[in-house]
Design an enzyme around this catalytic site. Structure first.
Site, PDB file in Angstrom:
ATOM      1  N   ASP A   1     111.762 -34.125  70.171  1.00 40.31           N
ATOM      2  CA  ASP A   1     111.730 -34.271  71.887  1.00 40.31           C
ATOM      3  C   ASP A   1     112.146 -32.899  71.763  1.00 40.31           C
ATOM      4  O   ASP A   1     113.317 -32.138  70.757  1.00 40.31           O
ATOM      5  CB  ASP A   1     112.343 -35.149  72.478  1.00 40.31           C
ATOM      6  CG  ASP A   1     112.895 -35.125  73.720  1.00 40.31           C
ATOM      7  OD1 ASP A   1     112.054 -35.305  74.549  1.00 40.31           O
ATOM      8  OD2 ASP A   1     113.401 -34.696  74.883  1.00 40.31           O
TER       9      ASP A   1
ATOM     10  N   GLU B   1     113.171 -29.545  74.697  1.00 44.19           N
ATOM     11  CA  GLU B   1     113.746 -29.542  76.967  1.00 44.19           C
ATOM     12  C   GLU B   1     112.831 -27.541  76.303  1.00 44.19           C
ATOM     13  O   GLU B   1     112.867 -26.808  75.405  1.00 44.19           O
ATOM     14  CB  GLU B   1     114.665 -29.015  76.952  1.00 44.19           C
ATOM     15  CG  GLU B   1     115.510 -30.979  77.268  1.00 44.19           C
ATOM     16  CD  GLU B   1     115.345 -31.616  77.957  1.00 44.19           C
ATOM     17  OE1 GLU B   1     114.115 -31.444  78.934  1.00 44.19           O
ATOM     18  OE2 GLU B   1     115.337 -33.223  77.599  1.00 44.19           O
TER      19      GLU B   1
ATOM     20  N   HIS C   1     116.932 -30.278  83.001  1.00 37.78           N
ATOM     21  CA  HIS C   1     117.667 -30.101  81.911  1.00 37.78           C
ATOM     22  C   HIS C   1     119.095 -29.986  82.271  1.00 37.78           C
ATOM     23  O   HIS C   1     119.382 -29.973  80.955  1.00 37.78           O
ATOM     24  CB  HIS C   1     116.980 -29.317  80.286  1.00 37.78           C
ATOM     25  CG  HIS C   1     116.325 -28.135  81.402  1.00 37.78           C
ATOM     26  ND1 HIS C   1     117.885 -27.036  81.146  1.00 37.78           N
ATOM     27  CD2 HIS C   1     115.256 -27.494  81.706  1.00 37.78           C
ATOM     28  CE1 HIS C   1     116.771 -26.174  81.107  1.00 37.78           C
ATOM     29  NE2 HIS C   1     115.190 -26.210  81.421  1.00 37.78           N
TER      30      HIS C   1
ATOM     31  N   HIS D   1     118.098 -34.636  81.746  1.00 38.52           N
ATOM     32  CA  HIS D   1     117.620 -34.736  80.118  1.00 38.52           C
ATOM     33  C   HIS D   1     118.124 -33.940  79.465  1.00 38.52           C
ATOM     34  O   HIS D   1     119.095 -33.099  79.273  1.00 38.52           O
ATOM     35  CB  HIS D   1     115.916 -34.455  80.344  1.00 38.52           C
ATOM     36  CG  HIS D   1     115.213 -35.377  81.282  1.00 38.52           C
ATOM     37  ND1 HIS D   1     114.456 -35.693  80.710  1.00 38.52           N
ATOM     38  CD2 HIS D   1     115.608 -35.855  82.101  1.00 38.52           C
ATOM     39  CE1 HIS D   1     113.682 -36.693  81.716  1.00 38.52           C
ATOM     40  NE2 HIS D   1     114.665 -36.503  82.941  1.00 38.52           N
TER      41      HIS D   1
ATOM     42  N   ASP E   1     117.774 -38.162  73.958  1.00 40.39           N
ATOM     43  CA  ASP E   1     116.408 -39.009  74.584  1.00 40.39           C
ATOM     44  C   ASP E   1     116.041 -38.950  73.319  1.00 40.39           C
ATOM     45  O   ASP E   1     114.483 -40.377  72.877  1.00 40.39           O
ATOM     46  CB  ASP E   1     114.987 -37.817  75.604  1.00 40.39           C
ATOM     47  CG  ASP E   1     115.524 -37.063  76.616  1.00 40.39           C
ATOM     48  OD1 ASP E   1     116.559 -38.027  76.736  1.00 40.39           O
ATOM     49  OD2 ASP E   1     115.199 -36.009  77.405  1.00 40.39           O
TER      50      ASP E   1
END
Length: 239
Positions: free
Chosen positions: A7, A9, A57, A152, A157
Site C-alpha cells: 500500500d 500514501e 493520512h 490511513h 493498511d
C-alpha cells in the site's frame, strides 16, 4: 511463492500532475502465513500534500522533511518485491504512482520487477457484487478489527489488507496441483486437482437432522412409488 501486500500514501490523487508517494508499506506472506518480514518507509516528496490527502493520512510536510527521497529507497524496495506476487487494493492507483517514481529513475515499470499483481478490489467485486468493497467495508464483512485506523497509513493498511486477503481466499490452499513428477504422456490439462483433508473439520449430522433426512427420503419414495435414488444400493461389478 512469496506474496507481498503493498500500500502507498501520496500527496494527492494524480501522479501526472506531480503528486508523489510519501509512504510505502509492504507485508510479506509465505505459505499463507504472515512472516513479519515487512518493508516500510516514509518518503520526502519534495512538495506539500494537497489538503484532502493530508486529511486522510495526516503526514505533514514538516514530518516528511527529514525522510529519505524515493530515489534513496528505490533499490531496497525493488529487491524486496522482486519476483513476488504483489497484492494491492485498487491496484491501478498505487501502480500509477510507483510507475511514475520508477520512470523518474529510469527503471522499467513496477510490474516488470514482480511475478504478477493481484487486485483485491477486483476480487471483492466478483465475490460481493453490488456491495461496498472498500478496505473498511471488507474488514467489517470479515470480522477484522480496524478500530485503531483513525488515519490511513501504508503499513497499517497493508497489514489489514493482508488479513482481509487471507480471509477472502480461505480454503483455496486446500486445492493443490501435483506437478512434481507427472507420468509419461500425461499432459498439463490431465493433471487433476486434489483436495487435502488435513485441515478440514467434519461435522457429523445430529439425530434430529438424520430424522429429517429420513422423512425427506420417505416423501421421495412416495412420489416415485418405489425407492428413490438415494436408497438404491450400488451394484458391485462382477467379472
Amino acid at each position: 511463492m512469496r506474496q507481498i501486500v503493498l500500500d502507498t500514501e501520496t500527496t494527492g490523487l494524480n501522479p501526472r500532475s506531480g503528486d508523489r508517494i510519501i509512504e510505502v508499506g509492504c507485508v510479506e506472506i509465505v505459505n499463507r502465513r504472515l512472516t513479519g518480514n515487512n518493508f516500510h518507509s516514509y518518503i520526502n516528496p519534495e512538495r506539500d500534500s494537497e489538503e484532502g490527502a493530508l486529511a486522510v493520512h495526516g503526514l505533514t510536510t514538516e514530518f516528511l522533511s527529514d525522510k529519505p527521497k524515493f530515489a534513496e529507497i528505490a533499490n531496497e524496495l525493488r529487491d524486496y518485491v522482486r519476483d513476488a506476487e504483489i497484492i494491492i487494493h485498487n491496484a491501478p492507483f498505487d501502480l500509477a504512482f510507483l510507475d511514475a517514481e520508477f520512470e523518474r529513475l529510469g527503471f522499467p515499470r513496477f510490474a516488470e520487477h514482480v511475478a504478477f499483481i493481484t487486485d483485491t478490489l477486483v476480487q471483492a467485486k466478483e465475490m460481493h457484487p453490488g456491495k461496498r468493497n472498500s478496505l473498511d467495508s471488507l474488514c467489517d464483512r470479515y470480522g477484522i478489527s480496524n478500530a485503531h485506523r483513525a488515519l490511513h497509513g501504508a503499513l497499517l493498511d497493508a497489514e489489514l489488507l493482508a488479513e482481509v486477503y487471507l480471509a477472502m481466499t480461505r480454503g483455496q490452499n486446500s486445492l493443490t496441483i501435483d506437478l512434481a513428477a507427472p507420468e509419461e504422456n500425461v499432459t498439463q490439462e490431465q493433471v487433476v486437482e486434489v483436495v487435502s483433508l488435513a485441515d478440514m473439520v467434519i461435522l457429523q449430522a445430529t439425530s434430529e437432522e438424520l430424522t429429517e433426512h429420513e422423512a425427506l427420503l420417505d416423501r421421495l419414495d412416495k412420489e416415485v412409488k418405489g425407492k428413490c435414488l438415494w436408497r438404491v444400493e450400488p451394484q458391485t461389478a462382477t467379472n
